[in-house]
Design a protein around this motif. Structure first.
Motif, mmCIF file in Angstrom:
data_model
loop_
_atom_site.group_PDB
_atom_site.id
_atom_site.type_symbol
_atom_site.label_atom_id
_atom_site.label_comp_id
_atom_site.label_asym_id
_atom_site.label_seq_id
_atom_site.Cartn_x
_atom_site.Cartn_y
_atom_site.Cartn_z
ATOM 1 N N LYS A 131 0.833 -1.206 0.000
ATOM 2 C CA LYS A 131 0.000 0.000 0.000
ATOM 3 C C LYS A 131 0.867 1.256 0.000
ATOM 4 O O LYS A 131 0.594 2.223 -0.716
ATOM 5 C CB LYS A 131 -0.916 -0.026 1.220
ATOM 6 C CG LYS A 131 -1.885 1.138 1.283
ATOM 7 C CD LYS A 131 -2.815 1.012 2.490
ATOM 8 C CE LYS A 131 -3.781 2.188 2.566
ATOM 9 N NZ LYS A 131 -4.680 2.084 3.749
ATOM 10 N N VAL A 132 1.930 1.225 0.800
ATOM 11 C CA VAL A 132 2.831 2.389 0.869
ATOM 12 C C VAL A 132 3.618 2.534 -0.427
ATOM 13 O O VAL A 132 3.765 3.642 -0.970
ATOM 14 C CB VAL A 132 3.788 2.258 2.074
ATOM 15 C CG1 VAL A 132 4.795 3.405 2.075
ATOM 16 C CG2 VAL A 132 3.004 2.238 3.365
ATOM 17 N N ILE A 133 4.128 1.403 -0.972
ATOM 18 C CA ILE A 133 4.905 1.465 -2.216
ATOM 19 C C ILE A 133 4.040 1.990 -3.354
ATOM 20 O O ILE A 133 4.482 2.802 -4.176
ATOM 21 C CB ILE A 133 5.476 0.078 -2.564
ATOM 22 C CG1 ILE A 133 6.467 -0.378 -1.482
ATOM 23 C CG2 ILE A 133 6.176 0.109 -3.921
ATOM 24 C CD1 ILE A 133 6.960 -1.795 -1.652
ATOM 25 N N ASN A 134 2.797 1.539 -3.410
ATOM 26 C CA ASN A 134 1.899 1.987 -4.478
ATOM 27 C C ASN A 134 1.609 3.483 -4.399
ATOM 28 O O ASN A 134 1.287 4.116 -5.407
ATOM 29 C CB ASN A 134 0.580 1.211 -4.421
ATOM 30 C CG ASN A 134 0.734 -0.214 -4.911
ATOM 31 O OD1 ASN A 134 1.611 -0.496 -5.721
ATOM 32 N ND2 ASN A 134 -0.112 -1.116 -4.425
ATOM 33 N N SER A 135 1.743 4.049 -3.196
ATOM 34 C CA SER A 135 1.484 5.491 -3.048
ATOM 35 C C SER A 135 2.678 6.332 -3.483
ATOM 36 O O SER A 135 2.571 7.552 -3.576
ATOM 37 C CB SER A 135 1.129 5.811 -1.590
ATOM 38 O OG SER A 135 2.256 5.647 -0.748
ATOM 39 N N LYS A 136 3.809 5.667 -3.769
ATOM 40 C CA LYS A 136 5.025 6.385 -4.175
ATOM 41 C C LYS A 136 5.547 5.806 -5.488
ATOM 42 O O LYS A 136 6.522 5.058 -5.528
ATOM 43 C CB LYS A 136 6.110 6.275 -3.081
ATOM 44 C CG LYS A 136 5.678 6.782 -1.719
ATOM 45 C CD LYS A 136 5.382 8.259 -1.734
ATOM 46 C CE LYS A 136 4.899 8.740 -0.368
ATOM 47 N NZ LYS A 136 4.489 10.153 -0.387
ATOM 48 N N PRO A 137 4.892 6.125 -6.611
ATOM 49 C CA PRO A 137 5.296 5.544 -7.901
ATOM 50 C C PRO A 137 6.693 5.956 -8.358
ATOM 51 O O PRO A 137 7.258 5.309 -9.234
ATOM 52 C CB PRO A 137 4.218 6.055 -8.867
ATOM 53 C CG PRO A 137 3.697 7.304 -8.228
ATOM 54 C CD PRO A 137 3.756 7.045 -6.758
ATOM 55 N N ASN A 138 7.248 7.037 -7.780
ATOM 56 C CA ASN A 138 8.588 7.477 -8.182
ATOM 57 C C ASN A 138 9.696 6.807 -7.377
ATOM 58 O O ASN A 138 10.872 7.142 -7.536
ATOM 59 C CB ASN A 138 8.717 8.997 -8.028
ATOM 60 C CG ASN A 138 7.839 9.743 -9.014
ATOM 61 O OD1 ASN A 138 7.547 9.256 -10.099
ATOM 62 N ND2 ASN A 138 7.393 10.927 -8.635
#
Length: 285
Positions: A179-186
């Protein structure tokens, strides 16, 4: 002058024989007066000659001094011109140096701004991870190491002994991480698996390298199933070569068996961030 005196004396002798004593005395007095005037004139002449010689010497000295002064003046003019040229060059170089320093300082400021932005995002990721994953479980650690966010998960939460199949409990934890990784696509997520130093050889795997890499790819597949963009994922195996503690007890070996999920900015996008700041700097100039 001697001839004149001799001539006068001879004339007096001739006259003495022809004139009276009174006239002779008058002539003698006249001669003496003439001689005195002559002597006085001679003294004055010698003094004039001496003064003229001294004056000529002073003139020569003054000519030499004038020549020296002209040379000194020419040297001073040349030095002044050289100094002016050097001063102009120095001022130009100083101006260029100051301009270069100003530009360097602005670039450093821009780079610091980019780093600050990255650090702000890093802090946001840490906050999100701690909120999602929680800190109640001592086998899960969220931290920042050298400016990089990482989640360290104990091996016993992810895998059974000697296995590279992810447990159901681990999938719950990885869902929060996803969930956290998906919120930071960069940003990218590198799964880094570590083993202890106990030799491993269970076909088809032949050693600890194989086991660490296989565990990393297993976690990556779970994250991919959780809709994490595969382009953000990296699988990395470290075998037993980066232990936290010595592998001298069962407890220490358990600490060394771990999987880290390292969340880090994409290098190319970080440099794009810096380049964007540099473009802003150029546009401002």
């Amino acid at each position: 002058m001697k001839k004149l005196i001799l001539t006068s004396a001879c004339s007096l002798l001739l006259l003495a024989s022809c004139v009276s004593k009174k006239e002779y005395a008058a002539l003698q007095a006249k001669q003496q007066e003439t001689e005195d005037l002559l002597n006085s004139a001679t003294v004055k002449l010698n003094k004039c000659l001496s003064d003229a010689s001294a004056a000529n010497a002073r003139v020569e000295t003054m000519k030499e001094q004038l020549a020296d002064m002209r040379k000194s003046n020419e040297a001073l003019i040349k030095n002044s011109q050289d100094l002016t040229e050097l001063t102009t060059k120095g001022a130009t170089n100083l101006e260029k140096s100051l301009e270069s320093l100003k530009e360097s300082n602005l670039k450093i400021t821009r780079l610091q701004d980019a780093l600050t932005r990255k650090d702000s995002v890093t802090l946001a990721i840490v906050t999100s991870l701690k909120k999602e994953v929680g800190l109640s479980d001592p086998d899960i650690e969220v931290n920042v190491e050298k400016g990089v966010v990482f989640i360290s998960i104990a091996d016993k939460l992810l895998f059974k002994s000697g296995s590279y199949t992810v447990t159901e409990r681990a999938k719950e934890i990885l869902a929060k991480v996803a969930k956290v990784i998906n919120s930071k696509p960069n940003f990218e997520a590198m799964v880094e698996a570590h083993t202890d130093n106990v030799p491993y050889n269970k076909p088809p795997l032949i050693d600890n390298w194989d086991l660490s890499v296989k565990r990393a790819t297993s976690v990556v597949r779970v994250l991919e199933d959780l809709q994490v963009n595969p382009q953000q994922l990296i699988a990395s195996g470290r075998s037993y070569h980066v232990p936290l503690v010595e592998n001298d007890t069962a407890e220490n070996r358990a600490k060394n068996r771990r999987t880290r999920i390292v969340v880090l900015p994409k290098i190319d996008q970080f440099y794009e961030m810096v380049e964007e700041e540099m473009k802003n700097l150029a546009a401002g100039n």
